[in-house]
Design an enzyme around this catalytic site. Structure first.
Site, mmCIF file in Angstrom:
data_model
loop_
_atom_site.group_PDB
_atom_site.id
_atom_site.type_symbol
_atom_site.label_atom_id
_atom_site.label_comp_id
_atom_site.label_asym_id
_atom_site.label_seq_id
_atom_site.Cartn_x
_atom_site.Cartn_y
_atom_site.Cartn_z
ATOM 1 N N TYR A 288 0.822 -1.213 0.000
ATOM 2 C CA TYR A 288 0.000 0.000 0.000
ATOM 3 C C TYR A 288 0.858 1.266 0.000
ATOM 4 O O TYR A 288 0.389 2.334 0.357
ATOM 5 C CB TYR A 288 -0.890 0.051 1.241
ATOM 6 N N LYS B 34 6.044 -14.343 2.542
ATOM 7 C CA LYS B 34 5.891 -15.039 1.260
ATOM 8 C C LYS B 34 7.261 -15.026 0.579
ATOM 9 O O LYS B 34 7.391 -14.742 -0.608
ATOM 10 C CB LYS B 34 4.824 -14.328 0.406
ATOM 11 N N ASP C 154 -0.021 -18.319 2.396
ATOM 12 C CA ASP C 154 -1.024 -19.280 1.906
ATOM 13 C C ASP C 154 -1.257 -20.382 2.939
ATOM 14 O O ASP C 154 -2.391 -20.716 3.283
ATOM 15 C CB ASP C 154 -0.638 -19.847 0.525
ATOM 16 N N ASP D 49 -4.386 -7.473 5.618
ATOM 17 C CA ASP D 49 -5.718 -7.033 5.194
ATOM 18 C C ASP D 49 -6.576 -8.266 4.917
ATOM 19 O O ASP D 49 -7.714 -8.379 5.379
ATOM 20 C CB ASP D 49 -5.594 -6.164 3.941
ATOM 21 N N ASP E 132 -9.702 -10.254 7.490
ATOM 22 C CA ASP E 132 -11.085 -10.555 7.105
ATOM 23 C C ASP E 132 -11.399 -12.023 7.403
ATOM 24 O O ASP E 132 -12.470 -12.350 7.920
ATOM 25 C CB ASP E 132 -11.328 -10.280 5.611
#
Ligand code: IPM
Ligand code: MG
Length: 358
Positions: free
Chosen positions: A138, A189, A222, A246, A250
């Protein structure tokens, strides 16, 4: 009497329903607790302001916000304004200049609420997700060239700086250290992303040396989604990049019962700028105007704000009031499978607060 100046920005959609509810709750707490008081200043910034003025907030918006002790924020996003404009024009336009680099997202299964995971109860899921909130995916670096042509190109560059990664790792390790389990999972990652994510991992290992009593491990993002679903009790504090967190937050909110409950704190831990507190659910225009938005996320965010202001006793009592209300399933809003309205849930929380002695 301690006095706090709060900037209130309901923003868009259900932000305009749940934030006023939160303000009522905060005012009731101040009335009950003679030790402190709030002065609320409301700002009408957001998509309506954009439709009238072509900008989400005035050019001197952050200048106006600087003097406040904290910012209580609703949501941005409207069907008629592109999402990247609402986000960059208001929410990120506050988070970034105010260097709110630590985004904290507590996730728990509150009393009366069921996780969609069978056999998983409150004792099995109690997480603190720390989202790097100033750079990463971001950061805002990138661009578009040759618009509309066959050779059109767009770049979206992730930025990882030693300063940025070090400060969020220190924050996350310290938070993990402050919790009973002293357990931190660093999400990465670095198998696929060889530069930024490898730096991220290296700095995590360096900072870990400063916190020898914190047990930590590393998870690829993942595989992390699988672990969150299959083995939630193996996790406690979690740190991840801006985008990874982010997405994971959720998932976390859904696993804890509803996105309508999840709160967040955008912190400038050094206190050089005001911090900002908001529900993570967004503007939800599908249910806007129905009066059925769940105000619990905004109340929980208000509790995080009280904590940040140093009113830890009031923060804890507000959390207790919220939990007493969620425990009563007749006070569940539709996101939790119930039929209660925003008003009913708010009144129930107010009633508990008004019953406090002194
Ligand atoms: C969040 C939200 C925002 C984000 C949206 C509204 C752009 O999903 O706070 O998690 O992606 O940061
Ligand atoms: Mg999100």
């Amino acid at each position: 009497m301690r006095k706090y100046n709060l900037a209130v920005i309901p923003g868009d959609g259900i932000g305009k329903e749940v934030i006023p509810a939160g303000v009522e709750v905060l005012a009731a707490i101040a009335k009950q607790d003679s030790g402190f008081d709030f002065e609320f200043s409301e700002f009408d910034w957001g998509s309506d302001y954009y439709n009238a003025h072509g900008i989400m907030m005035p050019d001197n918006g952050t200048e106006q916000l600087k003097r406040f002790d904290a910012i209580y924020f609703g949501a941005v996003g409207a069907p008629d304004v592109p999402d990247h404009i609402t986000l960059w024009g208001l929410r990120l336009a506050i988070c970034q200049p105010f260097d709110q680099y630590a985004n904290v997202r507590p996730t728990r299964i509150l009393p009366g609420i069921k996780s969609p995971l069978s056999g998983v109860g409150a004792a099995d899921l109690d997480w603190m997700i720390v989202r790097e909130n100033s750079e990463g995916e971001y950061a805002g670096q990138g661009g578009r060239s040759h618009r509309g042509l066959a050779e059109e190109v767009a770049t979206e560059v992730s930025i990882f700086t030693r300063a940025g990664v070090t400060r969020i790792m220190r924050f996350a390790f310290a938070l993990a250290q402050s919790r009973p389990r002293k357990l931190l999972t660093v999400v990465t990652k670095s198998n696929a992303q060889r530069f930024g994510m490898v730096l991220w991992d290296e700095i995590a290992a360096e900072v870990a040396g400063e916190f020898p009593d914190v047990q930590w491990d590393k998870m690829l993002v993942d595989a992390m989604t699988v672990r969150m679903v299959q083995d939630p009790s193996s996790l406690d504090t979690i740190v991840a990049t801006n985008l990874h967190a982010d997405i994971l937050s959720d998932l976390a909110a859904a696993l804890a019962g509803s996105i309508g409950i999840a709160p967040t704190a955008n912190l400038n831990p050094e206190g050089a700028f005001p911090s900002m507190f908001e529900p993570i659910h967004g503007s939800a225009f599908d249910i806007t105007g129905k009066g059925t938005a769940n105000p619990v996320a905004s109340f929980w965010s208000a509790s995080l704000m009280l904590d940040h202001l140093g009113e830890t006793a009031a923060a804890a009592r507000l959390m207790e009031a919220i939990e007493r209300v969620t425990a009563d399933t007749s006070l569940h809003t539709p996101d939790l499978g119930g039929m209660a309205t925003t008003r009913e849930v708010t009144d129930a929380v107010l009633e508990v607060i008004r019953g406090w002695n002194g």
